[in-house]
Design an enzyme around this catalytic site. Structure first.
Site, short mmCIF file in Angstrom:
data_model
loop_
_atom_site.label_atom_id
_atom_site.label_comp_id
_atom_site.label_asym_id
_atom_site.label_seq_id
_atom_site.Cartn_x
_atom_site.Cartn_y
_atom_site.Cartn_z
N ASP A 55 0.83 -1.21 0.00
CA ASP A 55 0.00 0.00 0.00
C ASP A 55 0.86 1.26 0.00
OD1 ASP A 55 0.90 -0.53 2.59
OD2 ASP A 55 -1.07 -1.02 3.35
N ASN A 103 -7.59 -3.33 14.07
CA ASN A 103 -8.97 -3.65 13.68
C ASN A 103 -9.02 -4.85 12.73
OD1 ASN A 103 -7.96 -2.61 11.33
ND2 ASN A 103 -9.37 -0.88 11.17
N HIS A 107 -7.25 -5.13 9.87
CA HIS A 107 -6.98 -4.86 8.46
C HIS A 107 -5.69 -5.54 7.99
CE1 HIS A 107 -4.71 -0.80 9.38
NE2 HIS A 107 -3.83 -1.77 9.26
N GLU A 164 -9.69 -2.24 5.08
CA GLU A 164 -10.30 -2.06 6.40
C GLU A 164 -11.45 -3.06 6.58
OE1 GLU A 164 -8.65 -0.46 8.38
OE2 GLU A 164 -7.99 1.52 7.69
C1 F6R Z 1 1.52 -1.58 6.06
C2 F6R Z 1 0.22 -2.24 6.12
C3 F6R Z 1 -0.58 -2.30 7.37
C4 F6R Z 1 0.26 -2.65 8.60
C5 F6R Z 1 -0.63 -2.72 9.84
C6 F6R Z 1 0.18 -3.01 11.10
O1 F6R Z 1 2.07 -1.66 4.76
O2 F6R Z 1 -0.22 -2.72 5.12
O3 F6R Z 1 -1.61 -3.24 7.20
O4 F6R Z 1 0.88 -3.87 8.38
O5 F6R Z 1 -1.29 -1.50 10.01
O6 F6R Z 1 1.05 -1.95 11.33
P1 F6R Z 1 2.22 -2.04 12.41
O7 F6R Z 1 3.18 -3.05 11.91
O8 F6R Z 1 2.81 -0.67 12.45
O9 F6R Z 1 1.58 -2.45 13.70
#
Ligand code: F6R
Length: 251
Positions: free
Chosen positions: A76, A145, A147, A152
């Protein structure tokens, strides 16, 4: 590393984050040998992969390996951040990995965010993944959450790369990377859940107490299809690597 019994997605409890990182770095090294000149990696940003990227950099500095043929596709990218912005995911990847190992500059792909016809650009991006042979090994983190990527809760499991709005909880969680919460973009472009499920292997890192509740809901709860992480239940080769704090509500 201990495999937890009776989880709907294979789940490994790791003693330290470093042991998960070392295991995943071994997987990548083995794939590099097996796949000769055709490895395609799917990469993530955020806190979870930082240690793994440091481990990869350490290994490839110690023991030089030619990675110039490896193609990488990130999950992303934020929309509306100018190129080179300090908190864009391109900048993150450059700081943690791309500038430190010898990947070919044309082989590191992030989702398109600035094209006038974004829908067409997203289709083209999917085509680029297919033309590269598909993703062999995809790294994921998980949001509080549930995702994956920026899909989401409520995202269809067959969704493809597209423009999305970020949940407020995601913007709050990611505010730590910005000077203020208001600066966190409201939109991103993300690989879809269907795009992610096409990868041959999916490897999820979830560390720390903030991930305990969502892991309890996914690993001990009903199969709730509004939680994106549950999409991995049907995947042929998915695994979660979690530490004791993230596992603290699993009993
Ligand atoms: C990042 C991504 C997100 C993160 C998720 C967890 O490229 O796709 O889905 O993997 O928000 O983030 P952290 O690792 O910061 O807890």
């Amino acid at each position: 590393m201990q495999r937890l019994p009776d989880t709907p997605i294979p789940t490994f409890l790791v003693e330290t984050q470093a042991s998960a990182n070392s295991h995943l770095a071994d997987e990548i090294s083995n794939l590099l040998k097996e796949r000769a000149r055709s490895l395609v990696l799917g990469l993530a940003t955020g806190s979870s992969p930082i240690g793994l990227y440091a481990e990869l950099v350490r290994r490839f500095e110690e023991d030089w390996v030619d990675l110039s043929f490896v193609q990488t596709f990130n999950l992303d990218e934020y929309r509306s951040l100018p190129a080179g912005h300090p908190t864009s995911y391109r900048t993150f990847m450059s700081e943690h990995l791309f500038s430190k190992i010898n990947l070919g500059p044309k082989n590191t792909h992030l989702p398109p965010t600035e094209a006038e016809d974004l829908e067409a650009a997203c289709k083209e991006w999917e085509e680029t993944i297919r033309a590269a042979g598909g993703i062999n090994w995809q790294l994921l983190g998980v949001g509080r959450n549930g995702h994956i990527g920026f899909n989401e809760p409520g995202s269809p499991f067959d969704s493809r790369t597209r423009r999305v709005k970020l949940a407020e909880s995601t913007r709050e969680a990611n505010a730590r990377f910005f000077d203020s919460a208001d600066e966190v973009p409201t939109e991103a472009v993300t690989m879809g859940i269907g795009t992610i499920l096409d990868a041959e292997r999916l490897r999820v890192l979830a560390f720390g107490e903030t991930k305990a509740e969502i892991l309890e809901r996914v690993l001990r709860g009903e199969d709730d299809s509004s939680i994106p992480l549950n999409a991995l239940r049907g995947h042929r080769d998915a695994a979660l690597y979690i530490d004791a704090a993230a596992a603290s509500r699993l009993g």
